[in-house]
Motif scaffolding. Structure first.
Motif, mmCIF file in Angstrom:
data_model
loop_
_atom_site.group_PDB
_atom_site.id
_atom_site.type_symbol
_atom_site.label_atom_id
_atom_site.label_comp_id
_atom_site.label_asym_id
_atom_site.label_seq_id
_atom_site.Cartn_x
_atom_site.Cartn_y
_atom_site.Cartn_z
ATOM 1 N N MET A 166 0.818 -1.206 0.000
ATOM 2 C CA MET A 166 0.000 0.000 0.000
ATOM 3 C C MET A 166 0.856 1.262 0.000
ATOM 4 S SD MET A 166 -3.173 0.768 -0.058
ATOM 5 C CE MET A 166 -4.327 2.016 0.283
ATOM 6 N N VAL A 167 1.895 1.274 0.868
ATOM 7 C CA VAL A 167 2.811 2.416 0.931
ATOM 8 C C VAL A 167 3.552 2.569 -0.396
ATOM 9 C CG1 VAL A 167 4.840 3.362 2.083
ATOM 10 C CG2 VAL A 167 3.087 2.210 3.425
ATOM 11 N N PHE A 168 3.922 1.443 -0.985
ATOM 12 C CA PHE A 168 4.627 1.483 -2.272
ATOM 13 C C PHE A 168 3.760 2.136 -3.348
ATOM 14 C CE2 PHE A 168 5.343 -0.503 -6.419
ATOM 15 C CZ PHE A 168 6.658 -0.095 -6.647
ATOM 16 N N ILE A 169 2.477 1.804 -3.394
ATOM 17 C CA ILE A 169 1.571 2.362 -4.396
ATOM 18 C C ILE A 169 1.412 3.866 -4.195
ATOM 19 C CG2 ILE A 169 -0.824 2.372 -5.219
ATOM 20 C CD1 ILE A 169 -0.889 -0.644 -4.635
ATOM 21 N N GLN A 170 1.281 4.294 -2.918
ATOM 22 C CA GLN A 170 1.154 5.722 -2.628
ATOM 23 C C GLN A 170 2.407 6.486 -3.063
ATOM 24 O OE1 GLN A 170 0.315 5.762 1.566
ATOM 25 N NE2 GLN A 170 -1.919 5.640 1.257
ATOM 26 N N ALA A 209 4.540 5.560 -5.350
ATOM 27 C CA ALA A 209 4.615 5.527 -6.819
ATOM 28 C C ALA A 209 3.708 6.598 -7.419
ATOM 29 C CB ALA A 209 4.234 4.140 -7.327
ATOM 30 N N ILE A 210 2.489 6.716 -6.861
ATOM 31 C CA ILE A 210 1.554 7.749 -7.357
ATOM 32 C C ILE A 210 2.129 9.136 -7.115
ATOM 33 C CG2 ILE A 210 -0.728 8.792 -6.966
ATOM 34 C CD1 ILE A 210 -1.759 5.916 -6.442
ATOM 35 N N ARG A 211 2.722 9.361 -5.943
ATOM 36 C CA ARG A 211 3.338 10.655 -5.641
ATOM 37 C C ARG A 211 4.489 10.948 -6.605
ATOM 38 N NH1 ARG A 211 5.124 11.101 0.314
ATOM 39 N NH2 ARG A 211 2.870 11.001 0.562
ATOM 40 N N ALA A 212 5.307 9.941 -6.903
ATOM 41 C CA ALA A 212 6.433 10.127 -7.833
ATOM 42 C C ALA A 212 5.932 10.448 -9.235
ATOM 43 C CB ALA A 212 7.293 8.868 -7.857
ATOM 44 N N ARG A 235 3.042 11.881 -9.971
ATOM 45 C CA ARG A 235 2.505 13.250 -9.920
ATOM 46 C C ARG A 235 3.627 14.285 -9.998
ATOM 47 N NH1 ARG A 235 -1.388 13.646 -4.952
ATOM 48 N NH2 ARG A 235 -2.066 11.517 -5.130
ATOM 49 N N MET A 236 4.684 14.060 -9.237
ATOM 50 C CA MET A 236 5.822 14.992 -9.249
ATOM 51 C C MET A 236 6.474 15.036 -10.635
ATOM 52 S SD MET A 236 6.142 16.582 -6.449
ATOM 53 C CE MET A 236 7.764 17.243 -6.669
ATOM 54 N N THR A 237 6.599 13.884 -11.269
ATOM 55 C CA THR A 237 7.180 13.825 -12.616
ATOM 56 C C THR A 237 6.328 14.602 -13.609
ATOM 57 O OG1 THR A 237 8.151 11.665 -12.154
ATOM 58 C CG2 THR A 237 7.924 12.289 -14.470
ATOM 59 N N LEU A 238 5.006 14.398 -13.543
ATOM 60 C CA LEU A 238 4.108 15.114 -14.443
ATOM 61 C C LEU A 238 4.140 16.619 -14.192
ATOM 62 C CD1 LEU A 238 1.010 12.717 -14.493
ATOM 63 C CD2 LEU A 238 2.629 13.144 -16.350
ATOM 64 N N LEU A 239 4.198 17.015 -12.918
ATOM 65 C CA LEU A 239 4.250 18.438 -12.579
ATOM 66 C C LEU A 239 5.540 19.073 -13.092
ATOM 67 C CD1 LEU A 239 2.982 20.849 -11.111
ATOM 68 C CD2 LEU A 239 4.180 20.110 -9.043
ATOM 69 N N LEU A 240 6.685 18.404 -12.866
ATOM 70 C CA LEU A 240 7.963 18.926 -13.360
ATOM 71 C C LEU A 240 7.984 18.974 -14.887
ATOM 72 C CD1 LEU A 240 10.511 17.261 -10.936
ATOM 73 C CD2 LEU A 240 10.057 19.697 -11.194
ATOM 74 N N TRP A 241 7.413 17.944 -15.527
ATOM 75 C CA TRP A 241 7.342 17.934 -16.994
ATOM 76 C C TRP A 241 6.504 19.106 -17.488
ATOM 77 C CZ3 TRP A 241 2.928 17.098 -20.073
ATOM 78 C CH2 TRP A 241 3.191 17.020 -21.449
#
Length: 200
Positions: free
Chosen positions: A1-5, A7-10, A12-18
């Motif tokens: 569960m923590v891994f999925i959260q 991954a989703i945060r990473a 989101r951050m990648t999309l925001l930086l892009w």
């Protein structure tokens, strides 16, 4: 569960930086360039009287007619269309000073200029490091003055003001040497010819 959260945060951050670095920032810089420096931002493209592009003021071109001032030679032949060498858009020949091809080319060009009573100055026979240099020295322009004036059927004194007008000074007033922009100068001489014919 923590891994999925995580991954989703990473993601989101990648999309925001892009979004910031690949879309928003380039659009802001493009807008600022178009607003503040439209001529430079669009490649310093010069247009003729028919509103057709004739070249960039910051990239040298090949002129072979005696009616035109000739610029520095280019190792990549960037402005020669299908004759352009496939070594890239910019660059030097990287030939050693002892290379026979380089020696022969320089000898041929020096001989050609001497036959035209033009002193074979360095910026008329040697290519620049980029191969795109749009300028020649004032001395190199003055060496070609008599030939251009004779080919156009005008006096040298009629060309000198254009040479002075299209001479760019030192960068920041201290770096480099003044240079004559060949494309601007040659086009100005063509416009003078058009005006002269219209007034006759």
């Amino acid at each position: 569960m923590v891994f999925i959260q995580e991954a989703i945060r990473a993601i989101r951050m990648t999309l925001l930086l892009w979004l910031l670095t690949a879309i928003i920032y380039p659009l802001i810089i493009l807008g600022m360039g178009q607003f503040a420096f439209p001529f430079s931002a669009n490649g310093s493209i010069m247009l003729n009287i028919d509103n057709q592009p004739i070249g960039s003021a910051v990239i040298g071109q090949l002129f072979t007619s005696e009616r035109y001032f000739q610029g520095r030679p280019s190792a990549v032949r960037y402005s020669q269309g299908r004759k352009a060498k496939p070594t890239g858009i910019s660059g030097a020949s990287n030939l050693a000073p002892s290379n026979p091809d380089l020696i022969n080319r320089i000898r041929e060009q020096a001989t050609q200029f001497q036959d035209e009573n033009i002193q074979p100055l360095a910026d008329l026979i040697y290519t620049s490091g980029s191969g795109l240099d749009p300028h020649i020295s004032l001395k190199a322009a003055r060496q070609q003055l008599a030939r251009v004036a004779r080919a156009r059927g005008i006096k040298e004194d009629e060309i000198i003001p254009s040479i002075n007008k299209y001479t760019d000074g030192r960068f920041l007033g201290i770096f480099g040497e003044p240079g004559v922009n060949i494309l601007r100068l040659n086009y100005a001489l063509d416009l003078q010819d058009v005006n002269r014919k219209q007034n006759q």
